[in-house]
Design an enzyme around this catalytic site. Structure first.
Site, PDB file in Angstrom:
ATOM      1  N   SER A  33      39.950  36.614  41.825  1.00 25.06           N
ATOM      2  CA  SER A  33      40.789  36.716  40.622  1.00 25.06           C
ATOM      3  C   SER A  33      40.115  36.144  39.379  1.00 25.06           C
ATOM      4  O   SER A  33      39.577  35.032  39.390  1.00 25.06           O
ATOM      5  CB  SER A  33      42.106  35.968  40.850  1.00 25.06           C
ATOM      6  OG  SER A  33      42.839  35.963  39.647  1.00 25.06           O
ATOM      7  N   LYS A  34      40.206  36.893  38.293  1.00 24.92           N
ATOM      8  CA  LYS A  34      39.666  36.435  37.007  1.00 24.92           C
ATOM      9  C   LYS A  34      40.739  35.719  36.182  1.00 24.92           C
ATOM     10  O   LYS A  34      40.474  35.254  35.082  1.00 24.92           O
ATOM     11  CB  LYS A  34      39.185  37.644  36.193  1.00 24.92           C
ATOM     12  CG  LYS A  34      37.849  38.206  36.597  1.00 24.92           C
ATOM     13  CD  LYS A  34      37.330  39.073  35.448  1.00 24.92           C
ATOM     14  CE  LYS A  34      36.190  39.971  35.795  1.00 24.92           C
ATOM     15  NZ  LYS A  34      35.045  39.367  36.402  1.00 24.92           N
ATOM     16  N   SER A  35      41.958  35.648  36.694  1.00 21.13           N
ATOM     17  CA  SER A  35      43.046  35.065  35.903  1.00 21.13           C
ATOM     18  C   SER A  35      42.753  33.628  35.454  1.00 21.13           C
ATOM     19  O   SER A  35      43.020  33.284  34.298  1.00 21.13           O
ATOM     20  CB  SER A  35      44.362  35.125  36.672  1.00 21.13           C
ATOM     21  OG  SER A  35      44.764  36.460  36.776  1.00 21.13           O
ATOM     22  N   LYS A  82      53.882  39.918  45.809  1.00 25.53           N
ATOM     23  CA  LYS A  82      54.734  40.151  44.628  1.00 25.53           C
ATOM     24  C   LYS A  82      56.196  40.393  44.988  1.00 25.53           C
ATOM     25  O   LYS A  82      57.081  40.080  44.202  1.00 25.53           O
ATOM     26  CB  LYS A  82      54.189  41.333  43.824  1.00 25.53           C
ATOM     27  CG  LYS A  82      52.857  41.011  43.181  1.00 25.53           C
ATOM     28  CD  LYS A  82      52.352  42.126  42.318  1.00 25.53           C
ATOM     29  CE  LYS A  82      50.922  41.813  41.935  1.00 25.53           C
ATOM     30  NZ  LYS A  82      50.381  42.701  40.939  1.00 25.53           N
ATOM     31  N   ASN A 103      55.285  39.441  39.138  1.00 29.53           N
ATOM     32  CA  ASN A 103      53.877  38.995  39.093  1.00 29.53           C
ATOM     33  C   ASN A 103      53.704  37.757  38.223  1.00 29.53           C
ATOM     34  O   ASN A 103      52.609  37.205  38.143  1.00 29.53           O
ATOM     35  CB  ASN A 103      52.953  40.120  38.610  1.00 29.53           C
ATOM     36  CG  ASN A 103      52.957  40.249  37.100  1.00 29.53           C
ATOM     37  OD1 ASN A 103      54.010  40.151  36.469  1.00 29.53           O
ATOM     38  ND2 ASN A 103      51.797  40.459  36.506  1.00 29.53           N
ATOM     39  N   GLY A 139      49.318  54.854  47.032  1.00 27.29           N
ATOM     40  CA  GLY A 139      49.783  53.509  47.384  1.00 27.29           C
ATOM     41  C   GLY A 139      51.258  53.359  47.058  1.00 27.29           C
ATOM     42  O   GLY A 139      51.768  54.003  46.124  1.00 27.29           O
ATOM     43  N   GLY A 141      52.910  49.996  47.365  1.00 25.77           N
ATOM     44  CA  GLY A 141      53.214  48.556  47.406  1.00 25.77           C
ATOM     45  C   GLY A 141      53.847  48.091  46.102  1.00 25.77           C
ATOM     46  O   GLY A 141      54.372  48.898  45.316  1.00 25.77           O
ATOM     47  N   GLY A 142      53.775  46.784  45.857  1.00 37.65           N
ATOM     48  CA  GLY A 142      54.402  46.188  44.680  1.00 37.65           C
ATOM     49  C   GLY A 142      53.893  46.763  43.365  1.00 37.65           C
ATOM     50  O   GLY A 142      54.674  47.078  42.461  1.00 37.65           O
TER      51      GLY A 142
HETATM   52  P1  NDP Z   1      50.661  45.527  48.291  1.00 36.09           P
HETATM   53  O1  NDP Z   1      50.193  44.719  49.443  1.00 36.09           O
HETATM   54  O2  NDP Z   1      52.056  45.364  47.805  1.00 36.09           O
HETATM   55  O3  NDP Z   1      50.480  47.116  48.682  1.00 36.09           O
HETATM   56  C1  NDP Z   1      49.298  47.590  49.233  1.00 36.09           C
HETATM   57  C2  NDP Z   1      49.330  49.130  49.338  1.00 36.09           C
HETATM   58  O4  NDP Z   1      48.010  49.526  49.714  1.00 36.09           O
HETATM   59  C3  NDP Z   1      50.281  49.720  50.376  1.00 36.09           C
HETATM   60  O5  NDP Z   1      50.782  50.947  49.904  1.00 36.09           O
HETATM   61  C4  NDP Z   1      49.358  49.945  51.590  1.00 36.09           C
HETATM   62  O6  NDP Z   1      49.761  51.030  52.416  1.00 36.09           O
HETATM   63  C5  NDP Z   1      48.083  50.343  50.882  1.00 36.09           C
HETATM   64  N1  NDP Z   1      46.866  50.082  51.640  1.00 36.09           N
HETATM   65  C6  NDP Z   1      46.336  48.872  51.984  1.00 36.09           C
HETATM   66  N2  NDP Z   1      45.168  49.041  52.616  1.00 36.09           N
HETATM   67  C7  NDP Z   1      44.938  50.387  52.680  1.00 36.09           C
HETATM   68  C8  NDP Z   1      43.901  51.184  53.223  1.00 36.09           C
HETATM   69  N3  NDP Z   1      42.854  50.638  53.827  1.00 36.09           N
HETATM   70  N4  NDP Z   1      43.992  52.534  53.086  1.00 36.09           N
HETATM   71  C9  NDP Z   1      45.043  53.098  52.465  1.00 36.09           C
HETATM   72  N5  NDP Z   1      46.080  52.390  51.940  1.00 36.09           N
HETATM   73  C10 NDP Z   1      46.027  51.042  52.050  1.00 36.09           C
HETATM   74  O7  NDP Z   1      49.588  45.292  47.148  1.00 36.09           O
HETATM   75  P2  NDP Z   1      49.787  45.228  45.552  1.00 36.09           P
HETATM   76  O8  NDP Z   1      50.551  46.434  45.145  1.00 36.09           O
HETATM   77  O9  NDP Z   1      50.271  43.894  45.138  1.00 36.09           O
HETATM   78  O10 NDP Z   1      48.248  45.322  45.027  1.00 36.09           O
HETATM   79  C11 NDP Z   1      47.498  46.499  45.244  1.00 36.09           C
HETATM   80  C12 NDP Z   1      46.154  46.418  44.517  1.00 36.09           C
HETATM   81  O11 NDP Z   1      46.319  46.392  43.103  1.00 36.09           O
HETATM   82  C13 NDP Z   1      45.334  45.174  44.875  1.00 36.09           C
HETATM   83  O12 NDP Z   1      44.006  45.594  45.090  1.00 36.09           O
HETATM   84  C14 NDP Z   1      45.431  44.305  43.632  1.00 36.09           C
HETATM   85  O13 NDP Z   1      44.285  43.492  43.480  1.00 36.09           O
HETATM   86  C15 NDP Z   1      45.501  45.364  42.534  1.00 36.09           C
HETATM   87  N6  NDP Z   1      46.159  44.874  41.290  1.00 36.09           N
HETATM   88  C16 NDP Z   1      45.436  44.796  40.122  1.00 36.09           C
HETATM   89  C17 NDP Z   1      46.030  44.371  38.939  1.00 36.09           C
HETATM   90  C18 NDP Z   1      45.244  44.294  37.681  1.00 36.09           C
HETATM   91  O14 NDP Z   1      45.668  43.596  36.764  1.00 36.09           O
HETATM   92  N7  NDP Z   1      44.169  45.001  37.556  1.00 36.09           N
HETATM   93  C19 NDP Z   1      47.443  43.966  38.892  1.00 36.09           C
HETATM   94  C20 NDP Z   1      48.116  44.143  40.154  1.00 36.09           C
HETATM   95  C21 NDP Z   1      47.472  44.542  41.309  1.00 36.09           C
HETATM   96  P3  NDP Z   1      50.812  50.823  53.652  1.00 36.09           P
HETATM   97  O15 NDP Z   1      52.190  50.905  53.051  1.00 36.09           O
HETATM   98  O16 NDP Z   1      50.509  51.975  54.562  1.00 36.09           O
HETATM   99  O17 NDP Z   1      50.501  49.491  54.264  1.00 36.09           O
END
Ligand code: NDP
Length: 286
Positions: A33-35, A82, A103, A139, A141-142
């Site tokens: 993290s660069k935060s 998150k 977040n 994706g 996720g959050g």
């Molecule tokens: P979550 O853990 O909430 O969600 C992860 C998602 O990724 C799920 O949909 C999961 O699928 C999927 N996933 C994980 N591994 C794989 C894989 N190998 N192949 C395919 N799908 C995969 O994560 P977040 O939403 O919190 O974060 C996601 C990314 O976004 C992170 O890399 C984070 O660093 C980045 N991010 C960057 C930000 C920025 O400021 N640039 C801000 C916020 C996040 P499944 O449901 O099948 O498990």
């Protein structure tokens, strides 16, 4: 660098607890993290008496206790906590309430108040791409929840593609087109966004290679939420000469908005933006 923050943070905790405000980012992983760099740079340059560090948290249910044990004034939350952060808060405000994803947390008189600054951070990042009307989000996720809800507010057509079915139910209630890898058929998109963590710690693509190839052949722009590295997904986009950006601008956008909340709007947004942007070109805080 990590150790430098850790030392300053420990010193702050012991010597100056009643004056200096302490902040942290929680995540697993969190080393990338660069935060801390961004927020510490702003605090230092704008003479705000505060220090920001990283906390490697494996169990999201421990977030609230850890926050209070460290006597924090605020925190950012990254992957995969998150949604746990939403549950840890006493009150959730604004966009975070709509999406159930937090977040940024601020300690307001002993109560944890949750916000989401990711979605607006991402809108800031894609301004350069012009008029975007049709987005594929990979994706569920959050981060995806926050971005998709924000895109829908802008009347953008959204399709969500995820590895597994479970997490798609939220997006179905928003009336998005939803697919797992098996049911997906590519159409044309203005923008494809990777919000998965595939490529963060590993060299994986966010979906099988033939699917990703097909998707990239049918989009104008590509973005990845991951920053600081050329993910395999972005590398493929680069090979196909598609205009792309990594998550750095999103990081900047969400960071500016989070910093405003941390300092309770006592610093000007424009000043925070200038300093945070400068921090991206810096590796040492003197
Ligand atoms: P979550 O853990 O909430 O969600 C992860 C998602 O990724 C799920 O949909 C999961 O699928 C999927 N996933 C994980 N591994 C794989 C894989 N190998 N192949 C395919 N799908 C995969 O994560 P977040 O939403 O919190 O974060 C996601 C990314 O976004 C992170 O890399 C984070 O660093 C980045 N991010 C960057 C930000 C920025 O400021 N640039 C801000 C916020 C996040 P499944 O449901 O099948 O498990």
């Amino acid at each position: 660098m990590y150790q430098t923050y850790e030392k300053k943070f420990q010193a702050s905790k012991t010597k100056n607890i009643f004056m200096k405000k302490l902040f942290a980012i929680f995540g697993d992983p969190v080393e990338h993290s660069k935060s801390p760099l961004m927020h510490n740079y702003v605090f230092k340059k704008l003479h705000y008496d505060a220090c920001y560090t990283r906390v490697h948290l494996k169990d999201g249910t421990k977030l609230r206790d850890t926050f209070f044990n460290l006597k924090l004034s605020g925190a950012n939350i990254t992957v995969p906590h998150k949604e746990a952060a939403f549950k840890a808060c006493d009150e959730v405000r604004g966009f975070a309430l709509k999406v159930g994803v937090v977040n940024t947390i601020v300690n307001e008189n002993g109560k944890l108040i949750g916000y989401n600054t990711d979605a607006d951070g991402f809108m800031f990042a894609i301004k350069d791409f012009g008029d975007i009307k049709n987005i594929l989000v990979i994706g569920a996720g959050g981060t995806s929840k926050a971005l998709v809800s924000r895109f829908l507010q802008e009347d953008i057509k959204v399709t969500v593609l995820n590895r597994s079915e479970n997490r798609l139910s939220y997006f179905k209630t928003l009336k998005c087109t939803c697919h797992t890898w098996d049911s997906f058929k590519t159409t044309k998109y203005d923008l494809v966004v990777n919000t998965t963590s595939a490529g963060l710690k590993d060299e994986e693509l966010p979906a099988p290679k033939n699917l990703i190839e097909n998707i990239l052949n049918n989009t104008s722009f590509v973005a990845d939420a991951i920053y600081g590295k050329l993910t395999p997904f972005l590398k493929l986009a680069q090979d196909k000469k598609i205009t792309f950006k990594d998550g750095a601008d999103m990081l900047l956008g969400q960071g500016i908005l989070a910093n405003e909340l941390f300092v309770n709007h006592k610093l000007k947004q424009e000043d925070i933006k200038i300093q945070m942007q400068k921090s991206f070109n810096t590796t040492i805080i003197s």
